[in-house]
Design an enzyme around this catalytic site. Structure first.
Site, PDB file in Angstrom:
ATOM      1  CG  ASP A  13      -1.819  -1.236   1.237  1.00 18.49           C
ATOM      2  OD1 ASP A  13      -2.224  -1.685   0.155  1.00 18.49           O
ATOM      3  OD2 ASP A  13      -2.069  -1.770   2.333  1.00 18.49           O
ATOM      4  CE  LYS A  16       2.371  -2.557  -4.409  1.00 21.78           C
ATOM      5  NZ  LYS A  16       2.114  -2.229  -2.980  1.00 21.78           N
ATOM      6  N   GLY A  40      -4.668  -4.271  -3.611  1.00 23.07           N
ATOM      7  CA  GLY A  40      -5.664  -3.234  -3.813  1.00 23.07           C
ATOM      8  C   GLY A  40      -4.938  -1.949  -4.141  1.00 23.07           C
ATOM      9  CG  HIS A  41      -2.730  -1.625  -6.952  1.00 23.36           C
ATOM     10  ND1 HIS A  41      -1.765  -1.740  -5.983  1.00 23.36           N
ATOM     11  CD2 HIS A  41      -2.628  -2.727  -7.715  1.00 23.36           C
ATOM     12  CE1 HIS A  41      -1.103  -2.874  -6.171  1.00 23.36           C
ATOM     13  NE2 HIS A  41      -1.615  -3.494  -7.207  1.00 23.36           N
ATOM     14  CB  THR A  42      -6.807   3.703  -4.252  1.00 20.33           C
ATOM     15  OG1 THR A  42      -7.433   2.695  -3.473  1.00 20.33           O
ATOM     16  CG2 THR A  42      -7.775   4.835  -4.486  1.00 20.33           C
ATOM     17  CB  THR A 132      -6.696 -10.591   1.620  1.00 20.76           C
ATOM     18  OG1 THR A 132      -6.189 -11.596   0.732  1.00 20.76           O
ATOM     19  CG2 THR A 132      -5.634  -9.518   1.821  1.00 20.76           C
ATOM     20  CD  GLN A 227       0.478  -9.030  -2.823  1.00 15.07           C
ATOM     21  OE1 GLN A 227       1.047  -9.686  -3.689  1.00 15.07           O
ATOM     22  NE2 GLN A 227      -0.755  -8.611  -2.964  1.00 15.07           N
TER      23      GLN A 227
HETATM   24  P1  GDP Z   1      -0.731   0.262  -3.593  1.00 15.54           P
HETATM   25  O1  GDP Z   1      -1.381  -1.007  -3.122  1.00 15.54           O
HETATM   26  O2  GDP Z   1       0.734   0.285  -3.360  1.00 15.54           O
HETATM   27  O3  GDP Z   1      -1.081   0.597  -5.012  1.00 15.54           O
HETATM   28  O4  GDP Z   1      -1.329   1.419  -2.680  1.00 15.54           O
HETATM   29  P2  GDP Z   1      -2.876   1.637  -2.242  1.00 15.54           P
HETATM   30  O5  GDP Z   1      -3.622   2.156  -3.396  1.00 15.54           O
HETATM   31  O6  GDP Z   1      -3.390   0.419  -1.550  1.00 15.54           O
HETATM   32  O7  GDP Z   1      -2.698   2.727  -1.101  1.00 15.54           O
HETATM   33  C1  GDP Z   1      -2.137   3.963  -1.362  1.00 15.54           C
HETATM   34  C2  GDP Z   1      -3.198   5.047  -1.089  1.00 15.54           C
HETATM   35  O8  GDP Z   1      -2.563   6.288  -0.966  1.00 15.54           O
HETATM   36  C3  GDP Z   1      -4.214   5.210  -2.200  1.00 15.54           C
HETATM   37  O9  GDP Z   1      -5.454   5.528  -1.618  1.00 15.54           O
HETATM   38  C4  GDP Z   1      -3.663   6.376  -3.028  1.00 15.54           C
HETATM   39  O10 GDP Z   1      -4.688   7.117  -3.686  1.00 15.54           O
HETATM   40  C5  GDP Z   1      -3.038   7.204  -1.957  1.00 15.54           C
HETATM   41  N1  GDP Z   1      -1.855   7.973  -2.364  1.00 15.54           N
HETATM   42  C6  GDP Z   1      -0.865   7.616  -3.220  1.00 15.54           C
HETATM   43  N2  GDP Z   1       0.108   8.574  -3.242  1.00 15.54           N
HETATM   44  C7  GDP Z   1      -0.291   9.525  -2.369  1.00 15.54           C
HETATM   45  C8  GDP Z   1       0.293  10.754  -1.909  1.00 15.54           C
HETATM   46  O11 GDP Z   1       1.392  11.141  -2.312  1.00 15.54           O
HETATM   47  N3  GDP Z   1      -0.417  11.474  -0.983  1.00 15.54           N
HETATM   48  C9  GDP Z   1      -1.629  11.056  -0.497  1.00 15.54           C
HETATM   49  N4  GDP Z   1      -2.252  11.807   0.407  1.00 15.54           N
HETATM   50  N5  GDP Z   1      -2.203   9.902  -0.905  1.00 15.54           N
HETATM   51  C10 GDP Z   1      -1.538   9.147  -1.817  1.00 15.54           C
HETATM   52  P1  IMO Z   2      -0.939  -4.236  -2.230  1.00 12.48           P
HETATM   53  O1  IMO Z   2      -0.569  -4.776  -3.578  1.00 12.48           O
HETATM   54  C1  IMO Z   2      -0.979  -4.793   2.120  1.00 12.48           C
HETATM   55  C2  IMO Z   2      -1.042  -8.942   3.569  1.00 12.48           C
HETATM   56  C3  IMO Z   2      -2.291  -9.402   4.301  1.00 12.48           C
HETATM   57  C4  IMO Z   2      -1.673 -10.419   5.258  1.00 12.48           C
HETATM   58  C5  IMO Z   2      -0.586 -11.055   4.406  1.00 12.48           C
HETATM   59  C6  IMO Z   2      -0.978 -12.373   3.762  1.00 12.48           C
HETATM   60  O2  IMO Z   2      -2.229  -3.480  -2.208  1.00 12.48           O
HETATM   61  O3  IMO Z   2       0.196  -3.519  -1.584  1.00 12.48           O
HETATM   62  P2  IMO Z   2      -2.582 -13.001   1.725  1.00 12.48           P
HETATM   63  O4  IMO Z   2      -4.055 -12.807   1.542  1.00 12.48           O
HETATM   64  O5  IMO Z   2      -1.750 -12.377   0.670  1.00 12.48           O
HETATM   65  O6  IMO Z   2      -2.222 -14.449   1.954  1.00 12.48           O
HETATM   66  O7  IMO Z   2      -2.234 -12.249   3.121  1.00 12.48           O
HETATM   67  O8  IMO Z   2      -0.261 -10.119   3.406  1.00 12.48           O
HETATM   68  N1  IMO Z   2      -1.287  -8.372   2.215  1.00 12.48           N
HETATM   69  C7  IMO Z   2      -1.216  -7.064   1.935  1.00 12.48           C
HETATM   70  N2  IMO Z   2      -1.013  -5.993   2.734  1.00 12.48           N
HETATM   71  N3  IMO Z   2      -1.110  -4.616   0.782  1.00 12.48           N
HETATM   72  C8  IMO Z   2      -1.284  -5.682  -0.041  1.00 12.48           C
HETATM   73  O9  IMO Z   2      -1.281  -5.581  -1.377  1.00 12.48           O
HETATM   74  C9  IMO Z   2      -1.387  -6.977   0.532  1.00 12.48           C
HETATM   75  N4  IMO Z   2      -1.580  -8.213   0.028  1.00 12.48           N
HETATM   76  C10 IMO Z   2      -1.502  -9.064   1.072  1.00 12.48           C
HETATM   77  O10 IMO Z   2      -2.915  -8.336   4.979  1.00 12.48           O
HETATM   78  O11 IMO Z   2      -1.041  -9.750   6.320  1.00 12.48           O
HETATM   79 MG    MG Z   3      -2.821  -1.621  -1.779  1.00 11.06          MG
END
Ligand code: GDP
Ligand code: IMO
Ligand code: MG
Length: 432
Positions: A13, A16, A40-42, A132, A227
């Site tokens: 998170d 990416k 989960g990528h937002t 998850t 991840q």
């Molecule tokens: P990922 O799994 O690595 O793609 O990351 P996630 O999407 O799960 O979580 C990153 C969150 O931070 C998302 O809700 C993005 O919209 C948000 N985000 C990314 N870059 C920034 C930033 O520079 N500032 C803020 N405030 N939010 C960000």
């Molecule tokens: P992104 O791509 C954060 C964590 C789970 C748990 C462990 C194992 O959005 O960064 P799993 O279901 O993969 O067997 O769970 O890994 N986990 C993540 N934590 N971001 C993720 O993906 C994750 N994918 C799995 O919370 O601790």
């Molecule tokens: Mg994520």
């Protein structure tokens, strides 16, 4: 032209999805090479009232870039129901998903593996991983045990039936005799998987061959990790990890692109740290400062909605990511979330049983006992979301970046100051 790997440097998170999206239209293809819908990528596109938010789980982030080919590589595990739900959801919003291609060697998440993920966690009780619950672990376990179901198996009913039947011989024993659950019928599982076959068939191709051709033609290909380093099955905080190779090495095995093709490794790192699920997290804040980070950073899981555990930046963790992945560039995200803290501590080393460790201790038991040694930096109050160059940042924010850049031993090439595409400071071109 090059293949570029993009990985997470912490526990996931890091942003990416936004970083991949930022690379934009100069990228020919974005390949997801590991994981599945545990990710989960937002991604936030547009500004003001035009702002649109997309949550992707299984589809590579490149799907939102017109002209880019999104590729689900052989290293991914696919829940076909989720795949088509996600495609339908994007199509309904006018996103063109027609270029999506899927490797025939990717493994499929079966219904019994979704069940096994959940019951295993329940059985583990206090030792649970906090997965998850999407069936990721059991599906990778089947892959290694050579009883997995692959995308290519779906297209021949006899082959599929033989494989499902072979797997269920073992799985049903486990479900019934160990976990006291109902077993699965071969016919029902085959019917569920076959229901997707016709729609899937046109998307399936030899993705490794396709990628080689793109690279030979001088195109830029991004290999996007799900991840992150500390969740990698080999290099993370085992057993509190996911079941795939989320580090740069996994990009090769998970896509079929050889290491000699990779010219750059971009790591994404938050300006602080978060973690979802169980496992050690030395800089975790269980007080109101952790709550402040969670609220300001909207730190709730994109996949499960769970509140993310929050803490200060951990330099040894990022330095470890630099080493394991061979990072050439960092994208530091969410610097804006630190605005308003009077002081910002950074973990520079650990204390384990009274002894100082400048790098990650060798064993998990030691890491679980590690307490952070902090160096504290002065904070800033100014809104930095409009900063587009480093010079636009307040002095203390710049100094914070300079300090962590030195600690993580790789250059910072971009800085996120908000979730939107444009809320970014570009220090150096990531694709040149
Ligand atoms: P990922 O799994 O690595 O793609 O990351 P996630 O999407 O799960 O979580 C990153 C969150 O931070 C998302 O809700 C993005 O919209 C948000 N985000 C990314 N870059 C920034 C930033 O520079 N500032 C803020 N405030 N939010 C960000
Ligand atoms: P992104 O791509 C954060 C964590 C789970 C748990 C462990 C194992 O959005 O960064 P799993 O279901 O993969 O067997 O769970 O890994 N986990 C993540 N934590 N971001 C993720 O993906 C994750 N994918 C799995 O919370 O601790
Ligand atoms: Mg994520």
């Amino acid at each position: 032209m090059p293949a570029i790997v993009l990985v997470g440097a912490q526990w996931g998170d890091e942003g990416k999805g936004k970083a991949t999206d930022l690379l934009g239209s100069r990228v020919e293809a974005v390949v997801k090479f590991n994981g599945g819908n545990n990710a989960g990528h937002t991604i936030v596109i547009g500004t003001g009232a035009e702002r649109e938010k997309y949550a992707l789980h299984l589809l590579p982030s490149g799907i939102l870039t017109p002209g880019c080919t999104p590729i689900i590589g052989n290293g991914v595990v696919i829940d076909l129901g989720v795949l088509f739900e996600e495609i339908d959801g994007l199509q309904a919003r006018g996103v063109d998903t027609s270029r999506l291609v899927v490797s025939g060697s990717a493994h499929v998440i079966t219904p019994y593996n979704r069940t096994l993920d959940k019951v295993t966690e329940r059985f583990l009780g206090n030792s649970k991983i906090g997965t998850t619950g999407r069936g990721i672990g059991p599906t990778y376990a089947d892959k290694m045990a050579r009883i997995g179901i692959r995308v290519q198996d779906l297209f021949d009913e006899d082959v599929l039936r033989a494989k499902v039947s072979g797997a269920l011989n073992i799985k049903n024993q486990t479900l019934v005799k160990i976990y006291n659950r109902k077993g699965f019928e071969v016919d029902a599982v085959v019917a569920e998987l076959r229901a997707y076959a016709d729609r899937l068939r046109p998307m399936v191709t030899d993705t490794a061959l396709m990628l080689e051709k793109m690279l030979d033609d001088g195109r830029t290909v991004v290999l996007e990790a799900g991840q992150a380093t500390m969740l990698d099955v080999d290099h993370g905080t085992y057993p509190f990890v996911t079941s795939s190779s989320a580090t740069a090495g996994g990009a090769c095995t998970g896509s079929g692109i050889p290491p000699t093709r990779i010219s750059r490794v971009i790591a994404i790192v938050k300006a602080y740290t978060t973690r979802v699920g169980e496992g050690p997290f030395p800089t975790e804040l269980l007080d109101e400062k952790g709550e402040q980070l969670r609220t300001a950073g909207a730190e709730f899981g994109t996949t499960t909605g769970r509140p993310r555990r929050c803490g200060w930046f951990d330099a040894p963790v990022a330095r470890y990511a630099t080493r394991i992945n061979g990072v050439t560039d960092y994208v530091v995200t969410k610097l804006d979330v630190l605005t308003g803290f009077e002081e910002i501590p950074v973990c520079v080393a650990y204390s384990v049983d009274g002894q100082r460790h400048d790098e990650l201790p060798m064993t998990q038991a030691e890491f679980a006992r590690a307490t952070p040694i902090y160096e504290t930096f002065p904070g800033w109050d100014e809104d930095i979301s409009k900063a587009r160059t480093l010079d636009d940042l307040p002095r203390n924010a710049r100094d914070y970046l300079t300090a962590i850049e030195k600690m993580i031993k790789a250059p910072i090439s971009a800085v996120g100051v908000g979730p939107g595409r444009e809320e970014t400071i570009a220090v150096r071109d990531l694709l040149d």
